[in-house]
Design a protein around this motif. Structure first.
Motif, mmCIF file in Angstrom:
data_model
loop_
_atom_site.group_PDB
_atom_site.id
_atom_site.type_symbol
_atom_site.label_atom_id
_atom_site.label_comp_id
_atom_site.label_asym_id
_atom_site.label_seq_id
_atom_site.Cartn_x
_atom_site.Cartn_y
_atom_site.Cartn_z
ATOM 1 N N ARG A 395 0.712 -1.343 -0.089
ATOM 2 C CA ARG A 395 -0.128 -0.248 -0.209
ATOM 3 C C ARG A 395 0.885 1.581 0.015
ATOM 4 N N ARG A 396 0.215 2.113 -0.139
ATOM 5 C CA ARG A 396 1.515 3.362 -0.680
ATOM 6 C C ARG A 396 0.558 4.377 0.737
ATOM 7 N N PRO A 397 1.414 5.446 0.836
ATOM 8 C CA PRO A 397 1.257 5.806 1.893
ATOM 9 C C PRO A 397 -0.252 6.782 1.674
ATOM 10 N N ASP A 398 -0.796 6.416 1.063
ATOM 11 C CA ASP A 398 -2.172 7.311 0.945
ATOM 12 C C ASP A 398 -2.727 6.161 1.882
ATOM 13 N N GLY A 399 -2.763 5.096 1.863
ATOM 14 C CA GLY A 399 -3.311 3.322 1.572
ATOM 15 C C GLY A 399 -3.876 2.628 0.428
ATOM 16 N N THR A 400 -3.579 3.377 -0.753
ATOM 17 C CA THR A 400 -4.475 2.876 -2.132
ATOM 18 C C THR A 400 -3.481 1.550 -1.699
ATOM 19 N N GLU A 401 -3.629 0.652 -2.671
ATOM 20 C CA GLU A 401 -3.558 -0.718 -3.166
ATOM 21 C C GLU A 401 -1.855 -0.360 -4.514
ATOM 22 N N VAL A 402 -0.784 -0.648 -4.039
ATOM 23 C CA VAL A 402 0.246 -0.784 -5.562
ATOM 24 C C VAL A 402 0.082 -2.119 -6.507
ATOM 25 N N LEU A 403 -0.739 -2.367 -7.099
ATOM 26 C CA LEU A 403 -1.409 -3.466 -8.085
ATOM 27 C C LEU A 403 -0.711 -3.440 -8.801
ATOM 28 N N VAL A 404 -0.794 -4.882 -9.494
ATOM 29 C CA VAL A 404 0.567 -5.374 -11.015
ATOM 30 C C VAL A 404 -0.378 -6.104 -11.716
ATOM 31 N N LEU A 405 -0.014 -6.349 -12.903
ATOM 32 C CA LEU A 405 -1.193 -6.384 -14.224
ATOM 33 C C LEU A 405 -1.093 -7.878 -13.774
ATOM 34 N N PRO A 406 -2.484 -8.709 -14.284
ATOM 35 C CA PRO A 406 -3.678 -8.404 -14.256
ATOM 36 C C PRO A 406 -4.058 -7.521 -13.328
ATOM 37 N N ARG A 407 -4.746 -6.616 -13.401
ATOM 38 C CA ARG A 407 -5.335 -5.973 -12.421
ATOM 39 C C ARG A 407 -6.693 -6.831 -11.815
ATOM 40 N N PRO A 408 -7.332 -6.668 -10.496
ATOM 41 C CA PRO A 408 -8.194 -7.517 -10.639
ATOM 42 C C PRO A 408 -9.439 -6.582 -10.938
ATOM 43 N N THR A 409 -10.654 -7.289 -11.237
ATOM 44 C CA THR A 409 -11.823 -6.353 -11.169
ATOM 45 C C THR A 409 -12.321 -5.684 -9.952
ATOM 46 N N ASP A 410 -13.356 -5.158 -10.082
ATOM 47 C CA ASP A 410 -14.047 -4.355 -9.092
ATOM 48 C C ASP A 410 -14.662 -5.025 -8.315
ATOM 49 N N GLU A 411 -15.042 -6.226 -8.656
ATOM 50 C CA GLU A 411 -15.657 -6.791 -8.073
ATOM 51 C C GLU A 411 -14.376 -7.967 -7.229
ATOM 52 N N GLN A 412 -13.721 -8.184 -7.725
ATOM 53 C CA GLN A 412 -12.559 -8.774 -6.868
ATOM 54 C C GLN A 412 -12.032 -8.259 -6.480
ATOM 55 N N VAL A 413 -12.201 -7.015 -6.297
ATOM 56 C CA VAL A 413 -11.654 -5.977 -5.351
ATOM 57 C C VAL A 413 -12.446 -5.544 -4.464
ATOM 58 N N THR A 414 -13.772 -5.985 -4.222
ATOM 59 C CA THR A 414 -14.739 -5.613 -3.325
ATOM 60 C C THR A 414 -14.520 -7.196 -2.338
ATOM 61 N N THR A 415 -14.967 -7.961 -3.370
ATOM 62 C CA THR A 415 -14.295 -9.123 -2.421
ATOM 63 C C THR A 415 -13.715 -9.477 -1.321
ATOM 64 N N ARG A 416 -12.166 -9.345 -1.790
ATOM 65 C CA ARG A 416 -11.445 -9.026 -0.758
ATOM 66 C C ARG A 416 -11.072 -8.281 -0.040
ATOM 67 N N ALA A 417 -11.928 -7.184 -0.357
ATOM 68 C CA ALA A 417 -11.894 -5.572 1.300
ATOM 69 C C ALA A 417 -13.016 -6.873 1.894
ATOM 70 N N GLY A 418 -13.922 -7.691 1.670
ATOM 71 C CA GLY A 418 -14.897 -7.782 2.398
ATOM 72 C C GLY A 418 -14.548 -9.030 3.663
#
Length: 418
Positions: A395-418
């Motif tokens: 994660r960057r200093p602002d809290g956002t995640e550093v992602l590498v390709l292939p990047r996950p879809t919004d649905e996958q991000v939501t599921t993982r965050a949950g």
């Protein structure tokens, strides 16, 4: 501003330069700016040739004495603000042109640069002209050949040709001691940074280049916009880091060489940057944040001072991260765990996810491999964390995640965050 000094040709040239500098360049695109640049470079070569010719005439006329100077080199340094090396090179060029008419003509025509003529100049040095005459070498033929090479070949080919000629001129000469051709010096600045000068013989230089190039080429991350010089400097530091970590360097006063950082305990545990809080072994001063980064792994001895300056922790006559633990971390992580980095394990430090100064234990669960570049990033706001499934997230200093390709879809991000 127009010069008031006499000389109609020089005044006319000043007028043309005034006109050139007044032209607008912001509307030039495509081939037009390159054509203009090409013409200017030819004119620059011609002007450099005239300057060299004029410097030689001043030297022959002892003109520097008029201004109280002992030589044209000193006049160029004092009146034209030249460096000593530039002044010496210009004087040598002027002298050489007297004995190399073909080179001089090509220079005056703009076909050669001042740098190329400087490479050729040693051919016309007195001792080399004497050696050529003794061996029956046709200097006029060499002059014409070098003028052609300089005007038609790339710079490295010219250097090779001149070196080959000079070597053949004295084939039986004594082989120089390479150790007498090597020097390394540096100046330390107030912030502890170094500025250095390196001079090596051909063989020594080949070895250094081979070692640095191997590290540089083995670590070429995508998107690296650093200059070649920056990459080479980073490779040199990595080379030294590898050697320090390997433990094969000569012992210094009963101790293996290592970096030393001394820091008061209050600054060590304070999460702030703490500028100027820690001192390195060779006297440089660094921030507490930098000291915390250095104290993570095995190439540094930490000396933590109490409020009265007494040593509380002399840290590491043995490594904070013991060998068996490092091997376990290497086996698990394989290399730098920062997202998108492919640095191998032997380039990495073992980073404490929770710093030992903050109560973090030295264990497999609290450890992760980070290369020098990303170790610095983590100590400046980035965070790495290992998930229960064994994957690492950055994660960057602002809290956002550093992602590498292939990047996950919004649905996958939501599921993982949950």
């Amino acid at each position: 501003m127009r010069s008031s000094r006499p000389g109609g040709v020089v005044e006319a040239l000043e007028s043309v330069l005034d006109e050139l500098s007044g032209e607008r360049l912001d509307g030039m695109f495509g081939l037009a700016p390159l054509e203009r640049l090409g013409g200017l470079l030819v004119l620059k070569n011609r002007l450099d040739a005239e300057v060299a010719r004029m410097v030689r005439q001043c030297e022959l006329a002892d003109a520097a004495e008029v201004d109280g100077k002992a030589s044209m080199q000193s006049w160029l340094r004092g009146h034209a603000r030249f460096s000593a090396s530039a002044a010496n090179a210009l004087v040598r060029t002027g002298r050489a042109l007297e004995h190399l008419p073909a080179v001089a003509a090509a220079f005056a025509a703009g076909a050669l640069s001042a740098e190329a003529v400087g490479v050729i100049a040693p051919v016309a040095a007195e001792r080399n002209r004497v050696a050529a005459a003794e061996q029956g070498v046709d200097l006029a033929g060499i002059d014409e050949l070098l003028a052609e090479i300089a005007s038609t070949q790339f710079h490295p080919q010219l250097r090779t040709a001149v070196a080959h000629y000079l070597a053949r001129l004295d084939p039986d000469g004594a082989e120089p001691d390479p150790t007498e051709q090597r020097s390394l010096s540096w100046a330390k600045h107030a912030d502890g940074s170094l500025t250095g000068r390196l001079e090596l013989d051909a063989v020594g230089g080949e070895k250094v280049q081979a070692a640095i190039e191997s590290i540089l080429q083995a670590s070429r991350p995508a998107g690296d916009t650093r200059t070649r010089a920056q990459q080479q400097a980073d490779a040199l530091v990595q080379l030294c880091d590898n050697q320090l970590a390997a433990g094969h360097l000569p012992v210094l006063r009963t101790s293996k060489p290592h970096a030393v950082v001394t820091i008061p305990i209050a600054d060590l545990v304070d999460p702030g940057t703490g500028p100027g809080a820690a001192t390195l072994g060779f006297g440089a001063t660094v921030s507490a944040a930098r000291a915390r980064w250095l104290a993570c792994d095995s190439t540094v001895t930490r000396i933590v001072l109490g409020p009265e300056g007494q040593p509380l922790d002399l840290g590491r006559s043995h490594r904070v991260v013991p060998h068996h633990l490092r091997r376990a971390v290497e086996a698990r992580d394989g290399g730098c765990v920062f997202a998108g980095c492919d640095a191998p394990s032997h380039w990495c430090d073992v980073h404490h996810l929770v710093h030992w100064a903050d109560g973090g234990d030295t264990s497999l669960e609290n450890s992760g491999l980070l290369c020098e570049r990303h170790h610095t990033k983590v100590h400046h706001g980035f965070r790495v964390a290992r998930q229960p499934d064994g994957r690492w997230r950055t994660r960057r200093p602002d809290g956002t995640e550093v992602l590498v390709l292939p990047r996950p879809t919004d649905e996958q991000v939501t599921t993982r965050a949950g």
